[in-house]
Design a protein around this motif. Sequence first.
Motif, PDB file in Angstrom:
ATOM      1  N   GLY A 157       0.570  -1.092   0.092  1.00  7.10           N
ATOM      2  CA  GLY A 157       0.036   0.035  -0.201  1.00  7.10           C
ATOM      3  C   GLY A 157       0.793   1.466  -0.035  1.00  7.10           C
ATOM      4  N   GLN A 158       1.883   1.221   0.850  1.00  2.67           N
ATOM      5  CA  GLN A 158       2.659   2.422   0.856  1.00  2.67           C
ATOM      6  C   GLN A 158       4.131   2.315   0.244  1.00  2.67           C
ATOM      7  OE1 GLN A 158       2.108   5.148   4.008  1.00  2.67           O
ATOM      8  NE2 GLN A 158      -0.052   4.748   4.370  1.00  2.67           N
ATOM      9  N   ALA A 159       4.754   3.308  -0.103  1.00  2.00           N
ATOM     10  CA  ALA A 159       6.235   3.221  -0.546  1.00  2.00           C
ATOM     11  C   ALA A 159       7.110   2.902   0.416  1.00  2.00           C
ATOM     12  CB  ALA A 159       6.631   4.330  -1.599  1.00  2.00           C
ATOM     13  N   ALA A 160       6.797   3.747   1.666  1.00  2.00           N
ATOM     14  CA  ALA A 160       7.539   3.675   2.672  1.00  2.00           C
ATOM     15  C   ALA A 160       7.704   2.058   3.251  1.00  2.00           C
ATOM     16  CB  ALA A 160       6.951   4.643   3.892  1.00  2.00           C
ATOM     17  N   PHE A 161       6.464   1.525   3.510  1.00  7.21           N
ATOM     18  CA  PHE A 161       6.499   0.353   4.013  1.00  7.21           C
ATOM     19  C   PHE A 161       7.254  -0.738   3.215  1.00  7.21           C
ATOM     20  CE2 PHE A 161       3.176  -0.052   7.651  1.00  7.21           C
ATOM     21  CZ  PHE A 161       3.163   1.087   7.726  1.00  7.21           C
ATOM     22  N   LEU A 162       6.938  -0.745   1.802  1.00  9.80           N
ATOM     23  CA  LEU A 162       7.654  -1.562   0.861  1.00  9.80           C
ATOM     24  C   LEU A 162       9.159  -1.304   0.719  1.00  9.80           C
ATOM     25  CD1 LEU A 162       7.274  -3.843  -1.251  1.00  9.80           C
ATOM     26  CD2 LEU A 162       7.155  -1.885  -3.102  1.00  9.80           C
ATOM     27  N   PHE A 163       9.701   0.000   1.062  1.00 10.96           N
ATOM     28  CA  PHE A 163      11.230   0.031   1.367  1.00 10.96           C
ATOM     29  C   PHE A 163      11.670  -0.411   2.455  1.00 10.96           C
ATOM     30  CE2 PHE A 163      14.632   3.011   2.525  1.00 10.96           C
ATOM     31  CZ  PHE A 163      15.195   3.117   1.369  1.00 10.96           C
ATOM     32  N   LEU A 164      10.687  -0.490   3.703  1.00 12.78           N
ATOM     33  CA  LEU A 164      11.406  -1.130   4.870  1.00 12.78           C
ATOM     34  C   LEU A 164      11.259  -2.483   4.735  1.00 12.78           C
ATOM     35  CD1 LEU A 164      11.641  -1.276   7.758  1.00 12.78           C
ATOM     36  CD2 LEU A 164       9.009  -1.380   8.257  1.00 12.78           C
ATOM     37  N   LEU A 165      10.313  -3.147   3.854  1.00 12.44           N
ATOM     38  CA  LEU A 165      10.458  -4.403   3.730  1.00 12.44           C
ATOM     39  C   LEU A 165      11.473  -5.015   2.872  1.00 12.44           C
ATOM     40  CD1 LEU A 165       8.888  -7.370   4.301  1.00 12.44           C
ATOM     41  CD2 LEU A 165       7.423  -6.724   2.288  1.00 12.44           C
ATOM     42  N   THR A 166      11.776  -4.250   1.917  1.00 10.62           N
ATOM     43  CA  THR A 166      13.033  -4.548   0.958  1.00 10.62           C
ATOM     44  C   THR A 166      14.430  -4.088   1.378  1.00 10.62           C
ATOM     45  OG1 THR A 166      12.467  -2.693  -0.376  1.00 10.62           O
ATOM     46  CG2 THR A 166      11.298  -4.766  -0.903  1.00 10.62           C
ATOM     47  N   SER A 167      14.294  -3.463   2.587  1.00 10.35           N
ATOM     48  CA  SER A 167      15.693  -2.891   3.068  1.00 10.35           C
ATOM     49  C   SER A 167      16.458  -4.073   3.690  1.00 10.35           C
ATOM     50  CB  SER A 167      15.324  -1.767   4.078  1.00 10.35           C
ATOM     51  OG  SER A 167      14.904  -2.165   5.257  1.00 10.35           O
ATOM     52  N   SER A 168      17.771  -3.569   3.850  1.00 11.62           N
ATOM     53  CA  SER A 168      18.682  -4.468   4.680  1.00 11.62           C
ATOM     54  C   SER A 168      18.373  -4.649   6.052  1.00 11.62           C
ATOM     55  CB  SER A 168      20.284  -3.849   4.680  1.00 11.62           C
ATOM     56  OG  SER A 168      20.003  -2.474   5.218  1.00 11.62           O
ATOM     57  N   ILE A 169      17.509  -3.886   6.685  1.00  9.73           N
ATOM     58  CA  ILE A 169      17.269  -4.107   8.126  1.00  9.73           C
ATOM     59  C   ILE A 169      16.329  -5.315   8.184  1.00  9.73           C
ATOM     60  CG2 ILE A 169      15.315  -2.630   8.426  1.00  9.73           C
ATOM     61  CD1 ILE A 169      18.209  -3.340  11.109  1.00  9.73           C
ATOM     62  N   ALA A 170      15.442  -5.425   7.384  1.00  9.80           N
ATOM     63  CA  ALA A 170      14.163  -6.482   7.249  1.00  9.80           C
ATOM     64  C   ALA A 170      14.611  -7.870   7.589  1.00  9.80           C
ATOM     65  CB  ALA A 170      13.486  -6.347   6.149  1.00  9.80           C
ATOM     66  N   PRO A 171      15.771  -8.481   6.784  1.00 10.86           N
ATOM     67  CA  PRO A 171      16.000  -9.834   7.302  1.00 10.86           C
ATOM     68  C   PRO A 171      16.939  -9.772   8.514  1.00 10.86           C
ATOM     69  CG  PRO A 171      17.611  -8.809   5.468  1.00 10.86           C
ATOM     70  CD  PRO A 171      16.239  -7.727   5.710  1.00 10.86           C
ATOM     71  N   LEU A 172      17.442  -9.142   9.043  1.00 17.19           N
ATOM     72  CA  LEU A 172      18.521  -8.841  10.281  1.00 17.19           C
ATOM     73  C   LEU A 172      17.610  -8.954  11.128  1.00 17.19           C
ATOM     74  CD1 LEU A 172      20.883  -6.056   9.436  1.00 17.19           C
ATOM     75  CD2 LEU A 172      21.348  -8.589   9.123  1.00 17.19           C
ATOM     76  N   ILE A 173      16.273  -8.270  11.336  1.00 16.83           N
ATOM     77  CA  ILE A 173      15.454  -8.234  12.506  1.00 16.83           C
ATOM     78  C   ILE A 173      14.404  -9.142  12.385  1.00 16.83           C
ATOM     79  CG2 ILE A 173      16.251  -5.982  13.360  1.00 16.83           C
ATOM     80  CD1 ILE A 173      13.602  -4.776  12.092  1.00 16.83           C
ATOM     81  N   ARG A 174      14.525 -10.039  11.357  1.00 15.88           N
ATOM     82  CA  ARG A 174      13.348 -11.067  11.090  1.00 15.88           C
ATOM     83  C   ARG A 174      11.959 -10.537  10.805  1.00 15.88           C
ATOM     84  NH1 ARG A 174      17.899 -12.571  11.288  1.00 15.88           N
ATOM     85  NH2 ARG A 174      18.742 -14.605  12.409  1.00 15.88           N
ATOM     86  N   LEU A 175      11.750  -9.528   9.988  1.00 16.08           N
ATOM     87  CA  LEU A 175      10.628  -8.892   9.820  1.00 16.08           C
ATOM     88  C   LEU A 175      10.198  -9.402   8.304  1.00 16.08           C
ATOM     89  CD1 LEU A 175       8.524  -6.809  10.678  1.00 16.08           C
ATOM     90  CD2 LEU A 175      10.039  -4.795   9.362  1.00 16.08           C
ATOM     91  N   SER A 176       9.265 -10.248   8.204  1.00 12.08           N
ATOM     92  CA  SER A 176       8.847 -10.602   7.071  1.00 12.08           C
ATOM     93  C   SER A 176       7.593  -9.901   6.424  1.00 12.08           C
ATOM     94  CB  SER A 176       8.663 -12.316   7.179  1.00 12.08           C
ATOM     95  OG  SER A 176       7.470 -12.378   8.042  1.00 12.08           O
ATOM     96  N   TYR A 177       7.030 -10.452   5.173  1.00 11.81           N
ATOM     97  CA  TYR A 177       5.936  -9.745   4.840  1.00 11.81           C
ATOM     98  C   TYR A 177       4.721 -10.212   5.856  1.00 11.81           C
ATOM     99  CZ  TYR A 177       2.166  -8.722   1.496  1.00 11.81           C
ATOM    100  OH  TYR A 177       1.088  -8.007   0.724  1.00 11.81           O
ATOM    101  N   GLY A 178       4.475 -11.441   6.295  1.00 10.47           N
ATOM    102  CA  GLY A 178       3.453 -11.794   6.852  1.00 10.47           C
ATOM    103  C   GLY A 178       3.639 -11.402   8.288  1.00 10.47           C
TER     104      GLY A 178
END
Length: 530
Positions: A454-475
Amino acid sequence: MQYSIPAAFYKNFMGNAPEWYKNTIFAFLVINPILFYFNPYLAGWVLVLEFIFTLAMALKCYPLQPGGLLAFEALLIGMTTPGHVKHEITENLEVLLLLIFMVAGIYFMKNLLLFTFTKLLIRLRSKVALSVAFTFFSAFLSAFLDALTVIAVIISVSVGFYSIYHKVVSGMKAGGGDHDLSNDDQVESMKREDLDGFRAFLRNLMMHAGIGTALGGVCTMVGEPQNLIIAQKAGWEFIEFVIRMSPITFPVFFAGLLTTFFLEKTKVFGYGAQLPESVRHILEEYDKEEDKQRCIREKVNLFVQCLIALWLVVALAFHLAAVGLIGLSVIILATTTAGITDEHQIGKAFEEALPFTALLCVFFAIVAVIVDQGLFKPVITAVLQYDGKMQLLMFFIANGVLSMVSDNVFVGTVYINEVYKALADGQITRDQFDMLAVAINTGTNLPSVATPNGQAAFLFLLTSSIAPLIRLSYGRMVIMAFPYTIVLTIVGMIFTYTSLESWTQNFYDWGWIEHASSLPAAEVKTDAHH
């Protein structure tokens, strides 16, 4: 390994995207011309759904490539024309300038923003207070800056802190050299639990900050790209935009902060994680060391950046120039005062925004197809059959539902263009148009927090380098956003239905805003195109 020419082409096509996704895009490209030959209207709708599909699959492949292929094919088979696409881009030039120059301008003010969020994280020991502060400051910054930039800064802060702690527990110095943050093999077994707790803590802050960008981004014409498009169509300037949105955005803002407080207190939906004391100690020591080593030049630069931030707020509030040009002035002031004169240093600032700017031009190509094929006309006509408050509510819902699965810039652009056409055709009054514009803006900004699409900022967060490090998945993002989605959507619907008409009339009576003419002057000349 040797490939045949067809196999090599297929391997190169869309790179590492899954084979099923490549096959799906190929199938779209084959089906569309055939369908357009037999039924142009149906083919237009299929193209829109295909494009939304590419947005939803952004984690598999950035939408610019598959979406761009669909738009290119639409031009080739005659669903729209290059002239119309150019017209749509020209009409929204201010939005493109915003993305190019404002995002790059804030890049050169990252030191100030990093300093601010670092002090917040270190000084506030209460997790509830810290979470509310992150939501509040993200909202405040996003009201004056681009939400994408704000979330990028917070990602930088989080990666920095994670890097410091991960290096220490892996046996390195906090400021050491290269280190693989994704590899936990060197982390002592006794420290694994604290590391997992730190990840959960950062997940909480990142989600609160992401929601904050939506709460602040909806309030002003510069908060989200579609806000500026809506403001342009309506002929509103910065202050008028804020006033017109306030009957919905102010209650929603406080509801969002209360939701942050509630989630941290109750510790539901994955919230409530505390910062382990061992982690806090390492970060505090590092911060003290940084303060000691900060030289006079760096301190002066922080002070100058505060002055530039003040200029930014004043320039936006009084609409001293187009938003993108104000962003350009920030680039000039920030780089000049910081001594950044190398072309390559300046070029890095534009890397963040240009892919999304290119994608936005593809959006406008799809918008041109929607206009030329009359796709949304039946939908708009159906919603316009409602009267008064129910009409406003239906527009909020229609925009909200589509923004949950698609991109809010795309949805907002399509709907405001269609409502503008209804105004130009005499189907609605100017006062109706203004209130529908508010419903469209809030409808695209608030329910869209439901998914990363829905939002570019959320998509940017999900595809950023921090997401896999802190285990932040789509679900996990969808689950953590769920309580916010419910609250923001319901509160937005309630105040759209109960307060928008009455408060807008109050603003007219008090002289805060004025009744506009039938069409914004800037748009009258270009309306003949349609």
